[in-house]
Design a protein around this motif. Structure first.
Motif, PDB file in Angstrom:
ATOM      1  N   MET A  42      -4.720  -0.297  -7.705  1.00  0.00           N
ATOM      2  CA  MET A  42      -3.814   0.716  -8.214  1.00  0.00           C
ATOM      3  C   MET A  42      -4.546   1.999  -8.604  1.00  0.00           C
ATOM      4  SD  MET A  42      -1.117  -1.602 -10.386  1.00  0.00           S
ATOM      5  CE  MET A  42       0.049  -0.265 -10.600  1.00  0.00           C
ATOM      6  N   TYR A  43      -5.772   1.869  -9.099  1.00  0.00           N
ATOM      7  CA  TYR A  43      -6.486   3.056  -9.567  1.00  0.00           C
ATOM      8  C   TYR A  43      -7.061   3.880  -8.415  1.00  0.00           C
ATOM      9  CZ  TYR A  43     -10.548  -0.044  -9.007  1.00  0.00           C
ATOM     10  OH  TYR A  43     -11.492  -0.907  -8.511  1.00  0.00           O
ATOM     11  N   LYS A  44      -7.337   3.268  -7.272  1.00  0.00           N
ATOM     12  CA  LYS A  44      -7.807   3.993  -6.095  1.00  0.00           C
ATOM     13  C   LYS A  44      -7.317   3.262  -4.851  1.00  0.00           C
ATOM     14  CE  LYS A  44     -11.736   6.334  -3.977  1.00  0.00           C
ATOM     15  NZ  LYS A  44     -13.202   6.542  -3.974  1.00  0.00           N
ATOM     16  N   PRO A  45      -6.086   3.548  -4.425  1.00  0.00           N
ATOM     17  CA  PRO A  45      -5.463   2.782  -3.335  1.00  0.00           C
ATOM     18  C   PRO A  45      -6.253   2.772  -2.040  1.00  0.00           C
ATOM     19  CG  PRO A  45      -3.841   4.127  -4.486  1.00  0.00           C
ATOM     20  CD  PRO A  45      -5.166   4.539  -5.013  1.00  0.00           C
ATOM     21  N   SER A  46      -7.015   3.835  -1.774  1.00  0.00           N
ATOM     22  CA  SER A  46      -7.710   3.934  -0.484  1.00  0.00           C
ATOM     23  C   SER A  46      -8.807   2.885  -0.325  1.00  0.00           C
ATOM     24  CB  SER A  46      -8.324   5.327  -0.321  1.00  0.00           C
ATOM     25  OG  SER A  46      -9.296   5.577  -1.326  1.00  0.00           O
ATOM     26  N   LYS A  47      -9.137   2.151  -1.390  1.00  0.00           N
ATOM     27  CA  LYS A  47     -10.160   1.114  -1.268  1.00  0.00           C
ATOM     28  C   LYS A  47      -9.741   0.017  -0.299  1.00  0.00           C
ATOM     29  CE  LYS A  47     -12.422  -0.127  -5.093  1.00  0.00           C
ATOM     30  NZ  LYS A  47     -13.788   0.425  -4.973  1.00  0.00           N
ATOM     31  N   ASP A  48      -8.418  -0.072   0.021  1.00  0.00           N
ATOM     32  CA  ASP A  48      -7.999  -1.085   1.001  1.00  0.00           C
ATOM     33  C   ASP A  48      -8.131  -0.590   2.434  1.00  0.00           C
ATOM     34  OD1 ASP A  48      -5.837   0.617   1.477  1.00  0.00           O
ATOM     35  OD2 ASP A  48      -4.331  -0.730   0.644  1.00  0.00           O
ATOM     36  N   GLY A  49      -8.523   0.674   2.619  1.00  0.00           N
ATOM     37  CA  GLY A  49      -8.718   1.226   3.950  1.00  0.00           C
ATOM     38  C   GLY A  49      -7.456   1.691   4.638  1.00  0.00           C
ATOM     39  N   LYS A  50      -6.284   1.542   3.980  1.00  0.00           N
ATOM     40  CA  LYS A  50      -5.020   1.889   4.625  1.00  0.00           C
ATOM     41  C   LYS A  50      -4.111   2.743   3.739  1.00  0.00           C
ATOM     42  CE  LYS A  50      -4.951  -2.331   7.442  1.00  0.00           C
ATOM     43  NZ  LYS A  50      -4.225  -3.596   7.758  1.00  0.00           N
TER      44      LYS A  50
ATOM     45  N   ASN B  73       1.775   6.585  -5.895  1.00  0.00           N
ATOM     46  CA  ASN B  73       2.503   6.402  -7.155  1.00  0.00           C
ATOM     47  C   ASN B  73       1.829   5.366  -8.045  1.00  0.00           C
ATOM     48  OD1 ASN B  73       5.137   7.383  -8.450  1.00  0.00           O
ATOM     49  ND2 ASN B  73       5.218   5.183  -8.786  1.00  0.00           N
ATOM     50  N   ASN B  74       1.210   4.342  -7.448  1.00  0.00           N
ATOM     51  CA  ASN B  74       0.427   3.403  -8.242  1.00  0.00           C
ATOM     52  C   ASN B  74      -0.702   4.133  -8.964  1.00  0.00           C
ATOM     53  OD1 ASN B  74       1.929   1.193  -7.525  1.00  0.00           O
ATOM     54  ND2 ASN B  74       0.450   0.354  -6.082  1.00  0.00           N
TER      55      ASN B  74
END
Length: 842
Positions: free
Chosen positions: A465-473, A494-495
């Motif tokens: 939630m704090y950095k969504p891009s860590k999932d790569g998508k 929004n997260n």
């Protein structure tokens, strides 16, 4: 995107806002369940709305249809009224009305897509042609048939299909004034507006089907003249999405005793529903394509489950099979309690209607979902995942039920991302509430801001939630293409907004908590804490959002909610502006009037020691609200387990030059933080002390080490004691052996030889029985054990790292092999994380 609606501004401006009393803001609980308004009360409300519409230029063909009602803050009721034209609903055009006990309108949140429907509306600012022909070319049954043939021609209906004839406003996106020449990458969400292009007569067709081995739930907008599909989206609300209490130990669960049999029904939470009470049922592997909730779990005793991951193919009713039901009941109870005790909201619909969760759906099913047809939830046993019954996953799915009962955000585009984000927010707040004991009237801290990390077999959460891009998508911020993403990815910004709203941001561009869109003062925005952030979000979702609310609209309505709760110009309202600005929705603003918080009163001092000596750094703080929490950093990286005012380490030659600082945070809500200046550690020659271990901090990977060197690295789910890398032995959750070795020479002339290492142990084992071990030994060059230094097990689990040291002078004159050997049993992981291995001799 903005929705260009001049009528909205006019209608809202004409309404009084809810009275604000900052001292009572946290006490604004939702009212207890009450009966629906009478036909006379609804007719009176519609009459008042029509009178207001007349003043706005709406002719007699325009009307209102009451769609849903639920409790509001004590003394109020929330009504959702759909806008109609000649008796047909106008899709996405609606009013959310708050009325008091006298039936008077307190506030109205409007999404208006009515302009231009009739010739008389032409003066209301739209070039759209009136829709004169309201006769469809085919009936509802044929509309359903067309969709079924396109979606699942061989499918079977789980729920009766529905087709509603309606008026569908086709919108187009335009640039707002001043943004006409902006580069695409420079656009802010507020730079775009959705304006009416034209109307279509259409059917909204809802099909809930089973096809082969999966559920096919679709909502389809079908042109009622040509049969063309105007829009279609997935309607099954899941936690995993597309692509890719074993968690809580012994917990008290509510059950019902009938005769000599216990059933997993909680009659103290909720009424009515399919089973007459909140219940957990056994789907018993009924297929995903046609899940059957089965019957409520029963047991001859009131002791349930074994705390172990379900064994695929095993019984769903023995102790092992019951564990998934325990997980589900614990999640259901905590979600219900968090909503009721904190917000006054009861069950999913606010009316305290019982729901149920069905465990063991399908075989090795890697998902959980909310089914709007039964207002219930199904959870799988997992294959790539563990059982999908963790607190945040259950809270996530139940939060879908809350949204379904209130804003009903369309599960596609930007509104779909907000729908998913609302469930992630709900899931994480339930986790925070439960972890703090599951009692009280506020949402505390303590959540991990990661969705589904407990169900992961790899340590990788579903979403950060704090950095969504860590999932790569998932993106970290809004862009004009975000509506094209799967809703589990478009939820990301929004997260992140909610994280910033609660916890604040970091001004360092290298931090995961940094946003380049925050350009006002201070560079690190101030958060307002979980409790206030959740109250604001929940109020916006239940009393402001409409079906097609997008990111820009959400920003405005979340701000309205904050202002109603805490006041216009309040720090809470300012935090909303900044949190949305941080994800490229709206402009950033300066913080003003934020009271002084904690400050550093004593800076840590630089230290000089010999190798093998102890180096201590101390920080002092004042101001803000005690007690304080501490976080020590080495060269800017957090030191795991260093959470006291003083940090002490055993210095090595390689430590010379390292800079240590501390961040101190107070207990206020929102919390304030201050970071000390850096103190430098100097390690002198030390009278001949020599480091004998090569690469003891693992920063050079496997260099110097033998055995299971794949355990060395930097992995999500664990942190280094210092630096970025470590050795993670165990953590598999199945039978495994792993060993790390290094040969070292201890001089015959040595007068001291001290082995030390940092060790962190965490475990999923719940019994006080040794299941998993780490044995530290000294071996000869041929592998014979010369001495066992220590044996650690799952029983030694503790938060943070512990420093361990041993005297090896007895082995002087020898080349010995240091060995760290781990054995793990068939289930429930134990992690032995080793870092900073050192052997100093003099």
């Amino acid at each position: 995107m903005n929705l260009r609606m001049t009528l909205i501004a006019a209608s809202i401006a004409a309404l009084p806002l809810m009275a604000h009393n900052p001292a009572q803001a946290n006490g604004q609980l939702m009212a207890a369940p009450a009966g629906q308004a009478s036909p006379q009360e609804n007719a009176g409300l519609v009459a008042r709305l029509k009178a207001r519409g007349g003043a706005l230029g709406l002719d007699a063909a325009h009307g209102f249809a009451i769609a849903a009602q639920h409790p509001g803050v004590v003394g109020t009721r929330i009504t959702r009224a759909q806008h109609t034209y000649n008796g047909l609903r106008i899709y996405g055009s609606e009013s959310v009305i708050v009325t008091n006990d006298a039936g008077e309108i307190v506030s109205e949140s409007v999404a208006d897509r009515r302009a231009g429907l009739s010739a008389k509306d032409g003066a209301r600012g739209t070039a759209a042609a009136p829709l004169a022909d309201l006769a469809p070319a085919f009936g509802a049954a044929e509309a359903i048939d067309k969709v079924v043939k396109a979606v699942a021609p061989r499918g079977l209906h789980r729920w009766e299909p529905q087709a509603e004839l309606m008026i569908y406003p086709v919108m187009k996106t335009v640039r707002a004034a001043g943004a006409e020449n902006k580069a695409e990458a420079a656009l802010n969400a507020m730079d775009l507006e959705q304006v009416l292009d034209h109307y279509e007569l259409a059917y909204l067709v809802k099909t809930r089907m089973a096809d082969k081995r999966k559920l096919v739930y679709r909502d389809t907008i079908l042109n009622a003249k040509t049969g063309a599909v105007l829009k279609q989206w997935e309607a099954l609300q899941t936690v995993v999405g597309t692509g890719n209490s074993q968690y809580n130990g012994a917990v008290p669960i509510n059950t019902t005793l009938s005769g000599s049999t216990y059933s997993m029904k909680d009659a103290s939470r909720g009424v009515g529903g399919k089973f007459g009470a909140m219940a957990i049922t056994n789907a018993n592997h009924s297929p995903e394509s046609n899940p059957n909730p089965g019957s409520v779990y029963t047991n001859s005793s009131n002791v349930w489950g074994d705390g172990q991951q379900y064994i695929s193919g095993g019984s769903t009713t023995n102790a092992n099979g019951q564990t998934a039901a325990v997980n589900a009941m614990w999640g259901l109870m905590n979600t219900y309690d968090a909503l009721k005790n904190v917000l006054g909201w009861q069950s999913l619909d606010g009316a305290n209607t019982s729901t149920y969760i069905a465990a063991h759906v399908d075989n090795d099913y890697d998902n959980a979902f909310f089914d709007p047809g039964c207002k219930c939830m199904y959870i799988g046993d997992g294959s790539s995942f563990k059982s999908l019954g963790s607190l945040d996953v259950i809270g996530h799915e139940m939060s879908h039920g809350v949204t379904d009962a209130t804003s009903n955000l369309e599960y596609s585009g930007e509104s779909g991302g907000l729908n998913e984000s609302s469930s992630d927010i709900g899931g994480d707040m339930v986790e925070a509430y439960a972890r703090a004991g599951g009692t009280g009237t506020t949402i505390p801290g303590g959540n991990d801001w990661m969705m589904g990390v407990e169900i992961s077999k790899t340590g990788q959460p579903l979403r950060w939630m704090y950095k969504p891009s860590k999932d790569g998508k998932s993106p970290n911020a809004w862009s004009s293409s975000i509506g094209n993403l799967n809703v589990h990815y478009s939820s990301g910004p929004n997260n992140r907004m909610f994280y910033f709203l609660s916890q604040g941001s970091n001004a360092s561009s290298s931090s995961d908590y940094y946003s380049s869109y925050l350009n006002k003062s201070p560079a690190a925005m101030t958060g307002i804490g979980n409790d206030k952030a959740f109250r604001i979000w929940f109020k916006a979702n239940t009393t402001k959002f409409t079906q097609l609310t997008n990111y820009a609209d959400a920003r405005n309505k979340v701000l309205q909610a904050a202002e109603e709760l805490y006041g216009v110009g309040s720090k809470e309202a300012t935090a909303v502006k900044r949190a949305y600005a941080a994800i490229n929705v709206g402009a950033d603003v300066d913080e003003s009037g934020v009271p002084g918080g904690v400050s550093i009163s004593t800076q840590p001092s630089s230290v000089t020691v010999a190798p093998g000596g102890s180096a201590s750094f101390t920080v002092g703080a004042s101001g803000g609200t005690a007690p304080y929490s501490y976080k020590w950093l080495r060269n800017g990286a957090v030191i795991s387990g260093a959470t006291a005012p003083t940090y002490t380490l055993t210095a090595q030659t390689a430590d010379s030059g390292a800079v240590f600082s501390a961040t101190v945070t107070d207990s206020a809500s929102p919390a304030s933080s201050a970071t000390s200046s850096g103190a430098t550690l100097t390690v002198t020659g030390g009278g001949g002390s020599t480091e004998r271990v090569a690469n003891g901090g693992f920063e050079s990977g496997a260099t110097g080490w033998g055995g299971s060197t794949g355990v060395i690295g930097s992995y999500a789910g664990q942190t280094a004691y210092e630096g970025t890398k470590f050795a993670w032995l165990g953590g598999n959750g199945n039978s495994a052996t792993e060993t790390l070795t290094q040969s070292v020479a201890i001089p015959a002339a040595a007068t001291s030889a001290t082995l030390s290492f940092a060790l962190h142990i965490d475990t999923a084992e719940t019994e006080a029985v040794v299941y998993d071990k780490l044995v530290v030994t000294v071996k000869s060059s041929s592998g014979a054990v010369l001495g066992t230094l220590a044996t650690y097990s799952n029983k030694n689990a503790a938060s943070g790292y512990q420093m361990r040291s041993f005297d090896l002078l007895a082995y002087k004159g020898q080349t010995v092999r240091l060995s760290f050997a781990m054995t793990e049993d068939a289930s429930l992981q134990t992690s032995f994380v080793v870092d900073k291995v050192s052997l100093l001799t003099q």
